[in-house]
Design a protein around this motif. Structure first.
Motif, PDB file in Angstrom:
ATOM      1  N   ASP A  56       0.502  -0.968  -0.419  1.00 59.29           N
ATOM      2  CA  ASP A  56      -0.087   0.012   0.483  1.00 59.29           C
ATOM      3  C   ASP A  56       0.610   0.834  -0.021  1.00 59.29           C
ATOM      4  O   ASP A  56       0.249   1.904  -0.786  1.00 59.29           O
ATOM      5  CB  ASP A  56      -1.029   0.373   1.146  1.00 59.29           C
ATOM      6  CG  ASP A  56      -1.838   1.105   1.077  1.00 59.29           C
ATOM      7  OD1 ASP A  56      -2.695   1.964   0.211  1.00 59.29           O
ATOM      8  OD2 ASP A  56      -1.423   2.390   2.216  1.00 59.29           O
ATOM      9  N   ALA A  57       2.095   1.080   0.877  1.00 61.43           N
ATOM     10  CA  ALA A  57       2.566   2.511   1.176  1.00 61.43           C
ATOM     11  C   ALA A  57       3.703   2.446  -0.732  1.00 61.43           C
ATOM     12  O   ALA A  57       3.700   3.775  -0.975  1.00 61.43           O
ATOM     13  CB  ALA A  57       4.051   2.050   1.851  1.00 61.43           C
ATOM     14  N   LEU A  58       3.522   1.635  -1.163  1.00 59.65           N
ATOM     15  CA  LEU A  58       4.203   1.827  -2.233  1.00 59.65           C
ATOM     16  C   LEU A  58       3.683   2.089  -3.670  1.00 59.65           C
ATOM     17  O   LEU A  58       3.358   2.606  -5.113  1.00 59.65           O
ATOM     18  CB  LEU A  58       4.715   0.952  -2.756  1.00 59.65           C
ATOM     19  CG  LEU A  58       6.467  -0.618  -2.092  1.00 59.65           C
ATOM     20  CD1 LEU A  58       6.468  -1.755  -3.004  1.00 59.65           C
ATOM     21  CD2 LEU A  58       7.580   1.025  -2.127  1.00 59.65           C
ATOM     22  N   GLY A  59       2.173   2.545  -3.279  1.00 56.20           N
ATOM     23  CA  GLY A  59       1.278   3.168  -4.444  1.00 56.20           C
ATOM     24  C   GLY A  59       1.249   2.459  -5.725  1.00 56.20           C
ATOM     25  O   GLY A  59       0.495   3.458  -6.390  1.00 56.20           O
ATOM     26  N   GLY A  60       0.896   1.032  -5.337  1.00 58.63           N
ATOM     27  CA  GLY A  60       0.651   0.402  -6.934  1.00 58.63           C
ATOM     28  C   GLY A  60       1.894   0.465  -7.798  1.00 58.63           C
ATOM     29  O   GLY A  60       1.819   0.399  -8.797  1.00 58.63           O
TER      30      GLY A  60
END
Length: 78
Positions: free
Chosen positions: A56-60
């Motif tokens: 989620d932190a890596l945003g896709g």
């Protein structure tokens, strides 16, 4: 286009500010990394939930700009 390891670390720390993040480039190509992430936010979470928090932190970016990430997550000892 390869993803810079400092950008991976920055993104993770933006969502998990207390995290200790160690990134290793596995193939020297900027596409295959291993990451060790330790955060208090992982306490009480399953391994799957911990990994989902990092993704989620890596945003896709996983599967796109960031091709592969071998992930190890832990919470610090009490």
């Amino acid at each position: 286009m390869p993803m810079d390891p400092t950008e991976i670390e920055r993104l993770i720390k933006a969502k998990l500010p207390d995290a200790t993040v160690v990134i290793q480039d596995l193939a020297g190509d900027g596409d295959h990394y291993a990451a060790k992430v330790e955060s208090r936010a992982f306490k009480g979470k399953s391994r799957v939930q911990q990994h989902q928090m990092v993704y989620d932190a890596l945003g896709g970016r996983m599967g796109g700009v960031l091709h592969a990430l071998a992930l190890t997550t832990t919470s610090p000892p009490d």
